[in-house]
Design a protein around this motif. Structure first.
Motif, PDB file in Angstrom:
ATOM      1  N   TRP A  94      -0.175  -8.057   6.753  1.00  0.00           N
ATOM      2  CA  TRP A  94      -0.492  -9.191   5.879  1.00  0.00           C
ATOM      3  C   TRP A  94      -1.693  -9.971   6.428  1.00  0.00           C
ATOM      4  N   GLY A  95      -1.679 -10.215   7.715  1.00  0.00           N
ATOM      5  CA  GLY A  95      -2.747 -11.005   8.320  1.00  0.00           C
ATOM      6  C   GLY A  95      -4.011 -10.219   8.598  1.00  0.00           C
ATOM      7  N   LEU A  96      -3.887  -8.951   8.962  1.00  0.00           N
ATOM      8  CA  LEU A  96      -5.071  -8.189   9.378  1.00  0.00           C
ATOM      9  C   LEU A  96      -5.716  -7.391   8.257  1.00  0.00           C
ATOM     10  N   VAL A  97      -4.919  -6.810   7.374  1.00  0.00           N
ATOM     11  CA  VAL A  97      -5.469  -5.899   6.372  1.00  0.00           C
ATOM     12  C   VAL A  97      -5.460  -6.509   4.978  1.00  0.00           C
ATOM     13  N   GLY A  98      -4.371  -7.171   4.625  1.00  0.00           N
ATOM     14  CA  GLY A  98      -4.283  -7.770   3.295  1.00  0.00           C
ATOM     15  C   GLY A  98      -2.950  -7.473   2.644  1.00  0.00           C
ATOM     16  N   TRP A  99      -2.801  -7.957   1.432  1.00  0.00           N
ATOM     17  CA  TRP A  99      -1.499  -7.861   0.783  1.00  0.00           C
ATOM     18  C   TRP A  99      -1.202  -6.453   0.283  1.00  0.00           C
ATOM     19  N   HIS A 100      -2.220  -5.611   0.074  1.00  0.00           N
ATOM     20  CA  HIS A 100      -1.964  -4.237  -0.370  1.00  0.00           C
ATOM     21  C   HIS A 100      -1.208  -3.455   0.705  1.00  0.00           C
ATOM     22  N   ALA A 101      -1.659  -3.579   1.938  1.00  0.00           N
ATOM     23  CA  ALA A 101      -0.977  -2.892   3.040  1.00  0.00           C
ATOM     24  C   ALA A 101       0.411  -3.480   3.256  1.00  0.00           C
ATOM     25  N   PHE A 102       0.518  -4.801   3.116  1.00  0.00           N
ATOM     26  CA  PHE A 102       1.822  -5.453   3.232  1.00  0.00           C
ATOM     27  C   PHE A 102       2.776  -4.920   2.166  1.00  0.00           C
TER      28      PHE A 102
ATOM     29  N   PHE B 107       2.703  -2.028   0.619  1.00  0.00           N
ATOM     30  CA  PHE B 107       3.090  -0.650   0.947  1.00  0.00           C
ATOM     31  C   PHE B 107       4.180  -0.637   2.009  1.00  0.00           C
ATOM     32  N   MET B 108       3.997  -1.434   3.057  1.00  0.00           N
ATOM     33  CA  MET B 108       4.996  -1.461   4.134  1.00  0.00           C
ATOM     34  C   MET B 108       6.348  -1.980   3.641  1.00  0.00           C
ATOM     35  N   VAL B 109       6.325  -2.966   2.774  1.00  0.00           N
ATOM     36  CA  VAL B 109       7.575  -3.511   2.252  1.00  0.00           C
ATOM     37  C   VAL B 109       8.268  -2.501   1.336  1.00  0.00           C
ATOM     38  N   VAL B 110       7.495  -1.749   0.557  1.00  0.00           N
ATOM     39  CA  VAL B 110       8.091  -0.724  -0.306  1.00  0.00           C
ATOM     40  C   VAL B 110       8.741   0.372   0.539  1.00  0.00           C
TER      41      VAL B 110
ATOM     42  N   ALA C  28      11.774  10.873   2.407  1.00  0.00           N
ATOM     43  CA  ALA C  28      11.254  11.953   3.247  1.00  0.00           C
ATOM     44  C   ALA C  28       9.785  12.227   2.931  1.00  0.00           C
ATOM     45  N   ALA C  29       9.447  12.295   1.649  1.00  0.00           N
ATOM     46  CA  ALA C  29       8.063  12.566   1.262  1.00  0.00           C
ATOM     47  C   ALA C  29       7.127  11.439   1.700  1.00  0.00           C
ATOM     48  N   VAL C  30       7.542  10.199   1.490  1.00  0.00           N
ATOM     49  CA  VAL C  30       6.703   9.055   1.866  1.00  0.00           C
ATOM     50  C   VAL C  30       6.486   9.015   3.382  1.00  0.00           C
ATOM     51  N   LEU C  31       7.535   9.281   4.142  1.00  0.00           N
ATOM     52  CA  LEU C  31       7.391   9.231   5.597  1.00  0.00           C
ATOM     53  C   LEU C  31       6.517  10.368   6.124  1.00  0.00           C
ATOM     54  N   VAL C  32       6.593  11.537   5.520  1.00  0.00           N
ATOM     55  CA  VAL C  32       5.734  12.645   5.962  1.00  0.00           C
ATOM     56  C   VAL C  32       4.272  12.354   5.616  1.00  0.00           C
ATOM     57  N   VAL C  33       4.023  11.833   4.415  1.00  0.00           N
ATOM     58  CA  VAL C  33       2.647  11.470   4.042  1.00  0.00           C
ATOM     59  C   VAL C  33       2.132  10.349   4.947  1.00  0.00           C
ATOM     60  N   GLU C  34       2.996   9.393   5.239  1.00  0.00           N
ATOM     61  CA  GLU C  34       2.596   8.316   6.144  1.00  0.00           C
ATOM     62  C   GLU C  34       2.312   8.851   7.543  1.00  0.00           C
ATOM     63  N   ALA C  35       3.096   9.813   7.995  1.00  0.00           N
ATOM     64  CA  ALA C  35       2.862  10.415   9.314  1.00  0.00           C
ATOM     65  C   ALA C  35       1.486  11.062   9.373  1.00  0.00           C
TER      66      ALA C  35
ATOM     67  N   VAL D  92      10.250  -1.009  12.315  1.00  0.00           N
ATOM     68  CA  VAL D  92       8.814  -0.807  12.530  1.00  0.00           C
ATOM     69  C   VAL D  92       8.031  -1.160  11.268  1.00  0.00           C
ATOM     70  N   HIS D  93       8.541  -0.762  10.107  1.00  0.00           N
ATOM     71  CA  HIS D  93       7.834  -1.082   8.869  1.00  0.00           C
ATOM     72  C   HIS D  93       7.862  -2.589   8.574  1.00  0.00           C
ATOM     73  N   GLY D  94       8.937  -3.248   8.935  1.00  0.00           N
ATOM     74  CA  GLY D  94       8.974  -4.698   8.780  1.00  0.00           C
ATOM     75  C   GLY D  94       7.943  -5.377   9.658  1.00  0.00           C
TER      76      GLY D  94
END
Length: 159
Positions: free
Chosen positions: A102-110, A112-115, A11-18, A93-95
């Protein structure tokens, strides 16, 4: 149990992401508006407005997913109906965003999305409903006979 803490973290991660998604799209809308350039003949005001609207829509979507996860934590029950579908769609959506990131931003964003994807799937799996014979409560029977049902007809005896 780890079910409630996982739901609270999701819940906290999704609200911060929002908030992050909404702020990023709002910022990009302001940048496009101040550049006063067109992209392939598109109206810059339309691009700015659509970026801001998209940020608000996706921000509300992720915030609503966070609200569903928070309700799961408070009630300590699995999400049902529309809430479960909403969390599954957030995982999808996160997948997809992870694959694009991975292709546009880099592995850090990838990463985060995988976590976040893993947290949502963990939430859905820890609150998974058991159906069928495994859902019946059982008590330990006499030694050597294994578990017996708490209610129901008595077990047949053999002479």
């Amino acid at each position: 149990m780890v079910r409630r803490p996982v739901a609270v973290v999701v819940a906290a991660v999704l609200v911060v992401e929002a908030l992050g998604v909404a702020a990023l799209n709002w910022f990009l809308g302001i940048v496009v508006d101040r550049q006063d350039m067109s992209l392939a003949g598109l109206d810059p005001d339309m691009m700015s407005t659509s970026s801001k609207i998209g940020g608000i829509v996706f921000g509300l979507y992720f915030a609503f997913c966070g609200l569903v996860a928070l309700l799961v934590a408070v009630r300590d029950r699995p999400p049902a109906g529309f809430g479960r579908i909403l969390l599954i769609s957030a995982a999808v959506v996160h997948g997809l965003l992870g694959a694009v990131a991975w292709g546009l931003v880099g592995w850090h964003a990838f990463l985060f999305m995988v976590v976040v994807l893993a947290l949502i799937v963990l939430l859905l799996m820890t609150y998974d409903r058991q159906v069928g014979p495994a859902a019946e409560p059982r008590d330990a029977g006499p030694k050597g006979e294994g578990p017996v049902p708490v209610s129901g007809p008595p077990a047949p005896t053999t002479p």
